[in-house]
Design an enzyme around this catalytic site. Structure first.
Site, mmCIF file in Angstrom:
data_model
loop_
_atom_site.group_PDB
_atom_site.id
_atom_site.type_symbol
_atom_site.label_atom_id
_atom_site.label_comp_id
_atom_site.label_asym_id
_atom_site.label_seq_id
_atom_site.Cartn_x
_atom_site.Cartn_y
_atom_site.Cartn_z
ATOM 1 N N GLU A 194 -0.968 2.901 6.976
ATOM 2 C CA GLU A 194 -0.929 3.946 6.069
ATOM 3 C C GLU A 194 -1.543 5.144 6.743
ATOM 4 O O GLU A 194 -1.003 6.312 6.310
ATOM 5 C CB GLU A 194 -1.717 3.603 4.639
ATOM 6 C CG GLU A 194 -1.307 2.380 4.041
ATOM 7 C CD GLU A 194 0.209 2.364 3.918
ATOM 8 O OE1 GLU A 194 0.794 3.262 3.607
ATOM 9 O OE2 GLU A 194 0.713 1.081 3.817
ATOM 10 N N ALA A 228 0.930 -1.261 0.035
ATOM 11 C CA ALA A 228 -0.108 0.214 -0.077
ATOM 12 C C ALA A 228 1.013 1.345 0.006
ATOM 13 O O ALA A 228 1.931 0.965 0.254
ATOM 14 C CB ALA A 228 -0.929 0.000 1.207
ATOM 15 N N MET A 229 0.439 2.528 -0.260
ATOM 16 C CA MET A 229 1.152 3.710 -0.299
ATOM 17 C C MET A 229 0.048 4.790 0.393
ATOM 18 O O MET A 229 -0.880 4.987 -0.090
ATOM 19 C CB MET A 229 1.629 3.965 -1.709
ATOM 20 C CG MET A 229 2.432 5.123 -1.994
ATOM 21 S SD MET A 229 3.970 5.080 -0.989
ATOM 22 C CE MET A 229 3.937 6.774 -0.632
ATOM 23 N N GLU A 230 0.985 5.646 1.207
ATOM 24 C CA GLU A 230 0.197 6.442 2.120
ATOM 25 C C GLU A 230 0.086 7.678 1.445
ATOM 26 O O GLU A 230 -0.110 8.822 2.158
ATOM 27 C CB GLU A 230 1.118 6.585 3.322
ATOM 28 C CG GLU A 230 2.562 7.058 2.931
ATOM 29 C CD GLU A 230 3.687 6.321 2.920
ATOM 30 O OE1 GLU A 230 3.360 5.132 2.542
ATOM 31 O OE2 GLU A 230 4.863 6.795 3.212
ATOM 32 N N ASN A 231 0.175 7.967 0.204
ATOM 33 C CA ASN A 231 -0.228 9.245 -0.460
ATOM 34 C C ASN A 231 -1.124 10.222 0.524
ATOM 35 O O ASN A 231 -2.162 9.728 0.691
ATOM 36 C CB ASN A 231 -0.647 9.238 -1.974
ATOM 37 C CG ASN A 231 0.107 8.075 -2.884
ATOM 38 O OD1 ASN A 231 1.315 8.040 -2.702
ATOM 39 N ND2 ASN A 231 -0.603 7.116 -3.209
ATOM 40 N N HIS A 259 0.938 7.116 8.625
ATOM 41 C CA HIS A 259 1.763 7.866 7.950
ATOM 42 C C HIS A 259 1.308 9.271 7.383
ATOM 43 O O HIS A 259 2.160 10.129 7.320
ATOM 44 C CB HIS A 259 2.218 7.247 6.502
ATOM 45 C CG HIS A 259 3.125 6.124 6.452
ATOM 46 N ND1 HIS A 259 4.354 6.440 6.988
ATOM 47 C CD2 HIS A 259 3.279 4.895 5.843
ATOM 48 C CE1 HIS A 259 5.067 5.255 6.753
ATOM 49 N NE2 HIS A 259 4.398 4.407 6.188
HETATM 50 ZN ZN LIG Z 1 4.842 2.474 5.377
#
Ligand SMILES: [Zn+2]
Ligand SMILES: *[C@@H]1O[C@H](CO)[C@@H](O)[C@H](O)[C@H]1NC(C)=O
Ligand SMILES: *[C@@H]1O[C@H](CO)[C@@H](O)[C@H](O)[C@H]1NC(C)=O
Ligand SMILES: *[C@@H]1O[C@H](CO)[C@@H](O)[C@H](O)[C@H]1NC(C)=O
Ligand SMILES: *[C@@H]1O[C@H](CO)[C@@H](O)[C@H](O)[C@H]1NC(C)=O
Ligand SMILES: *[C@@H]1O[C@H](CO)[C@@H](O)[C@H](O)[C@H]1NC(C)=O
Ligand SMILES: *[C@@H]1O[C@H](CO)[C@@H](O)[C@H](O)[C@H]1NC(C)=O
Ligand SMILES: *[C@@H]1O[C@H](CO)[C@@H](O)[C@H](O)[C@H]1NC(C)=O
Length: 925
Positions: A336, A300-303, A339
């Site tokens: 996420e 996953a990516m916390e944009n 973050h």
């Molecule tokens: Zn992370």
């Protein structure tokens, strides 16, 4: 398409000159971006021509005079006749221009030489026009697809993945985390689609000349790093949740999976609100989206404001996902969202401190999940899992410090590993436990407030925490956090503390050295020193709840360990245990008498008087010491023999991780029979107690008991304990006789992996085909993974070979992002191992091409190879293979070193311990 027919400048083609004089890996510091205005037009209608084109206007402040603008850019085509540069501030505004451009492919630099010098203190606006294909690999601005089952048609979407250094694939920019700036983003796309980005929509208007196209402009963002920028054009559906402060929280997925969004749509907002309270700082955006992307390389990516996930990390189905899936999902979402503060609000200055992002998010996620699902008791499990992972990886000489210099992008990739995540999290937990809640939280709050919208490094955090700790009295004034924590974050590895008791004087002498798995490494190379908080309890006290240190192992100015004596301990008839609840990442070895006392308690009715986490600790420690020769296997196995009484997940988890490794080494040897009997002896009581895999017997109350049952079932069927296999086959038969097996599955969810595996292992080709059919038809990503695991349990060489070929088939019946999972499943199978190893070694170059340029992904294929190579011959063969395959293993230096080292320690075990181990087992049968 004619309006974007540009000429490509890559690797020295076109006008650009191939070389530049500036060859440092960081951008020059003469310039600083103040703001980006980014417009991107995405074309998704023609599958043969999936492209984007864009314009970026960057407002740049000159901090020093300079005659060039150096940016990051990779694989983008520019129309150089359209570059404009103008001065927009300062007294005497003059026109400027770009005379020439240079590409530095090593560092992805795009260098624009200017006509006039840019002057310190002035502000300029640079405009660039660029375009590219939507990337086929999941990085930068890339394509992903799914099949719409109603129409049986492939649908395309676009999505970004920029961390750590792929924003430069999507638009030219200052692609380092320290260059924060606000972004104004506008997306152009066909009106059938939706455009999403970090911020809420400001306005949508028709495209100037493309029929049915629109431009959606988003509000200006807060200052942020380039790696957090995100956007997507898609035709997904969504669920809306509203936060109490009025912010909008939406969860997106392909339309035919929208019914799998309910859980994430409920959990996400809850955990976000928990963090607002925990940190005492509000989430600063008025909307947040989370989206499940069909093809996604990371988890996953916390944009900021647009968090992206692979489907298994966001989608949950009551009917098809297990409790383990649900907990995994919760953990990732909590990670996420953590973050959004650690990483997005306050960002590391440079990738050296990546662990500040990842360690924090990992640790804080466990607090978040625990707060929302206390019934899972997942915090203990999570912290134990993290420790078990790092005790292994960080006992390798080829490990690395949490905080380490980073020079190349490939090194950044390698930093996304268990050291940044799990070790980072473990040392933060240690700090939380030795400081106490009040000092920890107030230190964090002041750190977050001081560096909001800015960048920080670990020393900044240490300073805030030291101040808070001294203020609250949590830490003596002569101690500071930096001294203590530097010993954990700047050094590789962790210590083993040796406790030698003097039973007459009732004292114990403590010493420390680095714990290493490779026994060829001499003592002189283990003399590092850590500041170790010492908590302990005695058999009379049993005060495991107190995790505050009663004493410290300290280091001298020159970094040598100072001897430590603990007074007032009990005499010969009572044990002591150090490191209550494993609050810090270190191992403890005791003298023989203390182990004897511990073994007595463990093997008695009293075993539960030792805290469950410490039971897991004793097992893990003693099995390591037996492996490396500091203890005998007789002692180690007598410790784990008590498991026949154990009904709690954690000690089992700890023991089974070791038994898994040992089992894989012993499996192809003549003495495997004894090992099997030993496992049966341990597992049978708990299997019977949980009533095997019969779901209807008793409703399970405690959630962690469900996980225990999943684990026990796996072992029971693997080792043919009791009625496990016949029960599994019965369940599978009843599934096969369903008229609509894709809708109705009588196999209890939490033992499906076990049942599928047993059925395929003991079943026919038709059973395999049946399950494969279910794979193709399944609409739930986590169910697909469970089936992949099951299919790999076959003992038919041809079926395993078929699987291997399918995994790396460009047609992607198995999505590329699941390929490593599928490969592991085959390679951990005892028949599959040899096939998989051969396949890997013979096809390493085409596998490299398959993943290129995301070569780090390939390192995910290595664990089953290094876990199972244990003879010197195989080791030498692999070493030679590595030497001959440098080109195909590029960018994997760290993973390869660790692979070889683990293989070597297996060889050492086999040569030194194999006979001792079997002898010790036979004594217990
Ligand atoms: Zn992370
Ligand atoms: C670059 O832009 C100019 C000005 O708009 C245009 O005339 C020219 O055709 C473009 N070049 C290419 C290769 O598209
Ligand atoms: C460019 O730089 C590389 C590495 O410094 C060097 O090997 C190469 O000869 C240079 N090429 C030119 C055209 O100057
Ligand atoms: C660009 O400018 C910076 C700052 O003046 C300088 O350090 C760097 O060497 C220049 N780059 C090139 C390729 O000349
Ligand atoms: C869907 O389309 C593919 C290829 O276009 C075809 O092979 C497949 O048989 C179709 N499936 C169904 C259920 O119609
Ligand atoms: C847009 O949607 C309409 C209605 O569903 C459809 O007829 C049309 O083909 C779609 N156009 C594109 C480019 O997807
Ligand atoms: C330790 O803490 C747990 C959980 O907070 C509590 O249930 C238990 O009673 C405590 N034990 C002692 C000995 O204080
Ligand atoms: C599960 O246990 C119950 C109660 O003992 C029994 O009636 C049932 O037949 C069992 N189910 C299976 C599938 O064996």
């Amino acid at each position: 398409m004619k309006w974007f027919l540009l000429f490509v400048i890559t690797l020295g083609l076109g006008l650009a000159q191939p070389n530049s004089t500036y060859n440092h890996f960081r951008l020059p510091t003469a310039l600083r971006p103040q703001k980006y205005d980014l417009r991107v037009l995405t074309r998704l209608e023609n599958p043969e021509e999936l492209r984007f084109s864009g314009t970026v206007k960057i407002v740049i402040e000159a901090l020093q005079n300079t005659k060039n603008i150096t940016l990051h850019s990779r694989d983008l085509a520019f129309n150089e006749s359209q570059i404009t540069l103008r001065q927009i501030s300062g007294e005497k505004k003059t026109d400027n221009c770009v005379t020439s451009t240079v590409v530095n492919p090593t560092h992805d630099f795009y260098i624009l030489n200017t006509c006039e010098e840019l002057l310190a203190g002035h502000v300029y606006e640079l405009r660039l026009i660029f375009s590219a294909e939507l990337n086929r690999q999941p990085e930068g601005y890339y394509r992903s697809s799914y099949v719409d089952p109603a129409e049986n048609e492939t649908r395309w979407i676009s999505i970004t993945q920029f961390e750590p250094a792929s924003a430069r694939l999507a638009f030219p920019c200052f692609d380092e985390p320290g260059y924060k700036a606000p972004f104004v983003i506008a997306l152009g796309y066909h009106k059938n689609f939706t455009g999403l980005s970090n911020m809420p929509v400001k306005e949508t208007k028709p495209h100037e000349y493309l029929a049915d196209y629109v431009w959606t402009e988003f509000q200006e963002s807060l200052p942020m790093s380039t790696y957090l920028v995100a956007y997507s054009v898609n035709d997904f559906s969504h669920k809306v949740s509203t936060l109490t402060n009025g912010s909008v929280f939406r969860t997106w997925a392909r339309p035919n999976a929208i019914d799998q969004c309910d859980y994430a749509a409920e959990f996400g907002p809850k955990v976000l609100q928990y963090y607002e309270q925990l940190f005492g700082i509000e989430f600063p955006l008025s909307k947040i989206d989370q989206i499940a992307v069909p093809d996604f390389n990371a988890g996953a990516m916390e944009n900021w404001g647009l968090v992206t996930y692979r489907e298994t990390a966001l989608l949950y189905s009551d009917a098809f996902s297990s409790l383990e899936d649900k907990q995994h999902l919760s953990n990732v979402v909590a990670h996420e969202l953590a973050h959004q503060w650690f990483g997005n609000l306050v960002t590391m200055k440079w990738w050296t401190d990546l662990w500040l992002n990842e360690g924090f998010a990992t640790y804080v996620a466990s607090l978040g999940v625990e707060s929302i699902h206390p019934e899972w008791r997942s915090k203990q499990l999570e912290s134990l899992s993290n420790l078990l992972t790092i005790f292994r990886k960080d006992s390798l000489e080829s490990s690395h410090p949490i905080s380490r210099p980073i020079e190349m992008v490939s090194q950044v990739f390698e930093s996304f590993d268990v050291i940044s995540y799990e070790k980072g999290s473990s040392v933060l937990r240690m700090m939380h436990l030795f400081l106490g809640d009040e000092a920890f939280r107030s230190g964090l709050k002041s750190y977050l407030e001081r560096f909001a919208y800015k960048n920080a490094e670990q020393d900044d955090l240490w300073e805030s925490l030291t101040q808070a700790a001294h203020k609250t009295g949590a830490l003596a004034k002569n101690f500071d956090i930096k001294t203590i924590m530097d010993s954990w974050t700047l050094q590789t590895g962790y210590p083993v503390i040796t406790v030698t008791r003097d039973y007459t004087d009732r004292i114990a002498k403590l010493s420390q050295e680095r714990y290493l798995l490779n026994t060829d490494i001499s003592r002189v190379h283990r003399r590092e020193c850590w500041w170790v908080p010492l908590s302990y309890t005695t058999q009379a006290e049993k005060d495991f709840n107190n995790t505050a240190p009663k004493a410290w192992m300290e280091c001298s100015q020159t970094g040598e360990s100072l001897p430590k004596t603990i007074q007032d301990l009990p005499d010969t008839d009572q044990w002591v245990i150090f490191n209550n609840q494993l609050s810090s990442p270190y191992k403890v070895n005791y003298d023989a008498q203390n182990w004897k006392l511990l073994i007595e308690t463990l093997n008695s009715e009293e075993f539960q008087t030792i805290h469950v986490v410490n039971r897991a600790q004793l097992i893990d420690d003693v099995l390591y010491f037996a492996w490396t020769g500091e203890q005998d296997y007789e002692i180690a196995l007598r410790v784990i023999d008590y498991l026949q009484r154990e009904r709690h997940l954690l000690p089992w988890k700890s023991a089974l991780e070791h038994l898994t490794l040992l089992g894989r080494i012993v499996r192809p040897t003549p003495n495997f029979q004894s090992f099997k009997r030993f496992i049966k002896k341990l597992i049978t009581p708990i299997y019977e107690d949980l009533n095997g895999i019969n779901d209807t017997y008793k409703p399970i109350q405690a959630q962690d008991e469900i996980l225990l049952r999943t684990t026990v079932a796996t072992w029971a069927c693997n080792y043919q304990v009791s009625d496990c296999v016949p029960q599994a086959l019965a369940y599978f038969r009843s599934w096969r006789s369903e008229t609509n097996p894709d809708e109705k599955n009588p196999v209890p969810i939490d033992v499906r992996s076990t049942v599928y595996c047993a059925a395929i292992k003991h079943g026919s080709d038709e059973d395999w085909e049946f399950l494969y059919e279910r794979y193709l038809k399944s609409n739930v990503a986590s169910e697909k993974l469970t089936i992949i695991d099951g299919l790999a349990c076959s003992r038919e060489v041809w079926l395993l070979q078929r699987s291997l070929e399918m995994i790396f088939d460009p047609k992607e019946v198995i999505r590329k992002h699941d390929s490593a999972w599928a490969f592991k499943a085959v390679a951990y199978n005892e028949v599959g191992f040899l096939l998989a190893k051969k396949y890997f070694m013979e096809n390493v170059n085409s596998i490299y091409q398959f993943y290129y340029p995301l070569s780090k992904t390939m390192s995910r294929l290595l664990p089953p190879l290094y876990d199972q190579v244990s003879t010197r011959g195989e080791y030498n063969e692999f070493k030679e293979f590595v030497a001959n395959s440098q080109e195909s293993l590029k960018g994997m230096d760290q993973a390869i070193q660790q692979t070889l080292e683990i293989m070597l320690t297996n060889v050492q075990w086999r040569e030194r311990n194999y006979h001792k181990f079997t002898r010790a087992i036979n004594q217990l049968l």
